[in-house]
Enzyme design. Structure first.
Site, PDB file in Angstrom:
ATOM      1  CB  SER A 132      10.151  -4.146  -0.968  1.00 41.52           C
ATOM      2  OG  SER A 132       9.218  -4.568  -0.008  1.00 41.52           O
ATOM      3  CE  LYS A 169      10.437  -6.274   2.987  1.00 44.47           C
ATOM      4  NZ  LYS A 169       9.446  -5.214   2.744  1.00 44.47           N
TER       5      LYS A 169
END
Length: 218
Positions: A132, A169
Site C-alpha cells: 500500500s 502510513k
C-alpha cells in the site's frame, strides 16, 4: 503462566497500577495477561525496564531475559561506528493487520550518523509487508523506526489504530481538530480517516527515518 501476569505478581503490583503506568485502562491491560492483545513498542519498553527483562521474553518468543542492549548488539562494531539491529518483526503496509513480534533472523548494520544524536536504544527495525506504500516502500523492505509518541503531520509512521491493528502510513492532521488521516502512497488503497473517539484507540509507535532495501546502500 502468562509472563505479564507472572512478572507483575512477582513485583507485587496490581493490574490497575501497571495500567496507570502505561497510561491505559485496566481493561486494556488485562488483555495482555489473557493473551488477547500485545503491548505496543513503547509499553513493552516500559515493562521491560520495570521488570528487568527483554521484550522478547515478555511476549514469549524467547526464554532469555537478557536486556535489549545485549539482545540487539547495540554496541559499535570495532573501528567503524556501526550498530547492528535485529529485525524484530514485521508491520503491514495495508489495513487490517498489525505488527508481528517474531524476529525474522536478519540483522541490519546501521552507521552511527543515521542515528544522529539519539540513543541507539531509541530505534528498532521492522520488515514491511504489503504494497500500500508502493513505490516508496516495497514488500520486504526494512525500515529503521525511531520510537516516539507523536509525529509531525506529513511524516510516515508506524501507527496503531482500532485498538489492535497497526500499519505503516503517512500521517496527516491539523492540531486542535479531532481527526487524523492515514494516507497510503499506492492509489489502489484508500485513505483512512479516524475521527473523534476513535482517536483514543490510536497510538504512534515511531517515525520511519530510513529505508533499507536489497542492493541499496547508505
Amino acid at each position: 503462566m502468562n509472563r505479564f501476569k507472572e512478572l507483575r505478581q512477582a513485583k507485587g503490583k496490581t493490574q490497575q497500577q501497571i495500567a496507570a503506568l502505561l497510561s491505559i485502562s485496566q481493561a486494556a491491560y488485562s488483555k495482555y495477561e489473557c493473551n488477547k492483545a500485545e503491548p505496543d513498542f513503547e509499553s513493552l519498553k516500559i515493562l521491560s525496564e520495570l521488570y528487568g527483562v527483554s521484550s522478547d521474553y515478555l511476549v514469549g518468543i524467547s526464554d532469555s531475559t537478557e536486556s535489549e542492549n545485549t539482545a540487539n548488539n547495540l554496541t559499535p562494531i570495532s573501528g567503524n561506528e556501526m550498530f547492528t539491529f535485529k529485525v524484530i518483526g514485521t508491520i503491514t503496509a495495508g489495513y487490517g493487520g498489525g505488527t508481528d513480534y517474531n524476529p525474522t533472523g536478519e540483522e541490519i548494520a546501521i552507521p552511527r550518523h543515521l542515528l544522529k544524536s539519539h540513543n541507539p536504544n531509541d530505534y528498532f527495525v521492522l520488515e514491511v509487508r504489503g504494497n500500500s506504500m508502493f513505490p516508496l516502500y516495497l514488500d520486504g523492505d526494512k525500515v529503521l523506526i525511531r520510537k516516539c509518541n507523536s509525529v509531525d503531520s506529513g511524516k510516515i509512521a508506524a501507527i496503531g489504530y482500532d485498538g489492535e491493528d497497526a500499519t505503516l502510513k503517512k500521517v496527516e492532521y491539523v492540531k486542535g481538530e479531532n481527526w487524523m488521516r492515514l494516507i497510503p502512497r499506492n492509489p489502489e488503497y484508500p485513505t483512512k480517516t479516524i475521527r473523534n473517539g476513535d482517536l483514543e484507540l490510536c497510538r504512534v509507535y515511531g517515525e520511519v527515518v530510513y529505508l533499507f532495501r536489497d542492493n541499496v546502500g547508505f
